[in-house]
Scaffold this motif. Structure first.
Motif, PDB file in Angstrom:
ATOM      1  N   UNK A  82     -11.747  -8.576  -1.321  1.00  0.00           N
ATOM      2  CA  UNK A  82     -12.745  -7.775  -0.606  1.00  0.00           C
ATOM      3  C   UNK A  82     -12.021  -6.774   0.279  1.00  0.00           C
ATOM      4  N   UNK A  83     -12.643  -5.643   0.538  1.00  0.00           N
ATOM      5  CA  UNK A  83     -12.009  -4.620   1.366  1.00  0.00           C
ATOM      6  C   UNK A  83     -12.401  -4.813   2.827  1.00  0.00           C
ATOM      7  N   UNK A  84     -12.083  -6.018   3.357  1.00  0.00           N
ATOM      8  CA  UNK A  84     -12.460  -6.320   4.732  1.00  0.00           C
ATOM      9  C   UNK A  84     -11.260  -6.505   5.657  1.00  0.00           C
ATOM     10  N   UNK A  85     -10.058  -6.164   5.177  1.00  0.00           N
ATOM     11  CA  UNK A  85      -8.867  -6.192   6.032  1.00  0.00           C
ATOM     12  C   UNK A  85      -7.846  -5.212   5.469  1.00  0.00           C
ATOM     13  N   UNK A  86      -6.899  -4.814   6.301  1.00  0.00           N
ATOM     14  CA  UNK A  86      -5.861  -3.897   5.841  1.00  0.00           C
ATOM     15  C   UNK A  86      -5.060  -4.520   4.704  1.00  0.00           C
ATOM     16  N   UNK A  87      -4.753  -5.818   4.820  1.00  0.00           N
ATOM     17  CA  UNK A  87      -3.963  -6.493   3.790  1.00  0.00           C
ATOM     18  C   UNK A  87      -4.684  -6.471   2.443  1.00  0.00           C
ATOM     19  N   UNK A  88      -5.989  -6.695   2.454  1.00  0.00           N
ATOM     20  CA  UNK A  88      -6.752  -6.676   1.209  1.00  0.00           C
ATOM     21  C   UNK A  88      -6.800  -5.278   0.601  1.00  0.00           C
ATOM     22  N   UNK A  89      -6.972  -4.269   1.434  1.00  0.00           N
ATOM     23  CA  UNK A  89      -6.979  -2.887   0.940  1.00  0.00           C
ATOM     24  C   UNK A  89      -5.616  -2.573   0.322  1.00  0.00           C
TER      25      UNK A  89
ATOM     26  N   UNK B 290      -1.933   0.598  -8.626  1.00  0.00           N
ATOM     27  CA  UNK B 290      -0.670   1.240  -9.008  1.00  0.00           C
ATOM     28  C   UNK B 290      -0.050   0.550 -10.204  1.00  0.00           C
ATOM     29  N   UNK B 291      -0.032  -0.780 -10.200  1.00  0.00           N
ATOM     30  CA  UNK B 291       0.543  -1.540 -11.314  1.00  0.00           C
ATOM     31  C   UNK B 291      -0.208  -1.272 -12.620  1.00  0.00           C
ATOM     32  N   UNK B 292      -1.532  -1.144 -12.536  1.00  0.00           N
ATOM     33  CA  UNK B 292      -2.337  -0.917 -13.741  1.00  0.00           C
ATOM     34  C   UNK B 292      -2.186   0.500 -14.287  1.00  0.00           C
ATOM     35  N   UNK B 293      -1.847   1.436 -13.415  1.00  0.00           N
ATOM     36  CA  UNK B 293      -1.733   2.829 -13.808  1.00  0.00           C
ATOM     37  C   UNK B 293      -0.469   3.024 -14.535  1.00  0.00           C
TER      38      UNK B 293
ATOM     39  N   UNK C 201      -3.452  -4.730  -0.979  1.00  0.00           N
ATOM     40  CA  UNK C 201      -3.333  -5.466  -2.239  1.00  0.00           C
ATOM     41  C   UNK C 201      -4.053  -4.749  -3.373  1.00  0.00           C
ATOM     42  N   UNK C 202      -5.223  -4.195  -3.080  1.00  0.00           N
ATOM     43  CA  UNK C 202      -5.970  -3.482  -4.126  1.00  0.00           C
ATOM     44  C   UNK C 202      -5.268  -2.191  -4.538  1.00  0.00           C
ATOM     45  N   UNK C 203      -4.658  -1.491  -3.575  1.00  0.00           N
ATOM     46  CA  UNK C 203      -3.921  -0.270  -3.909  1.00  0.00           C
ATOM     47  C   UNK C 203      -2.699  -0.603  -4.759  1.00  0.00           C
ATOM     48  N   UNK C 204      -1.995  -1.680  -4.425  1.00  0.00           N
ATOM     49  CA  UNK C 204      -0.821  -2.084  -5.208  1.00  0.00           C
ATOM     50  C   UNK C 204      -1.236  -2.460  -6.626  1.00  0.00           C
ATOM     51  N   UNK C 205      -2.321  -3.226  -6.764  1.00  0.00           N
ATOM     52  CA  UNK C 205      -2.796  -3.615  -8.095  1.00  0.00           C
ATOM     53  C   UNK C 205      -3.193  -2.391  -8.915  1.00  0.00           C
TER      54      UNK C 205
END
Length: 69
Positions: free
Chosen positions: A51-58, A66-69, A60-64
């Motif tokens: 969920x996008x409810x903390x900086x760490x979660x945001x 990047x990996x998929x791209x 993690x989603x950006x890193x994921x």
């Protein structure tokens, strides 16, 4: 249909996962995967993400993404 022209999920769940002693909330969306596969019994496609409810979660989603791209 959603504004982005894809189907909306037919179900959504929030889960709390213990990641090394820290509770992290995840969103799980269930999408229609077509007819039930008679062998595997699969019928849905899952989209699982923090969920996008903390900086760490945001982050993690950006890193994921990047990996998929």
């Amino acid at each position: 249909h959603h504004l982005c022209r894809y189907e909306l999920p037919f179900d959504r769940h929030d889960w709390i996962v213990d990641r090394c002693g820290k509770d992290v909330r995840y969103i799980i969306d269930y999408y229609d995967g077509g007819d039930v596969d008679p062998h595997s019994k699969e019928f849905a496609i899952l989209d699982v993400r923090p969920a996008m409810d903390s900086f760490e979660n945001v982050w993690d989603r950006m890193v994921a993404a990047w990996w998929r791209w």
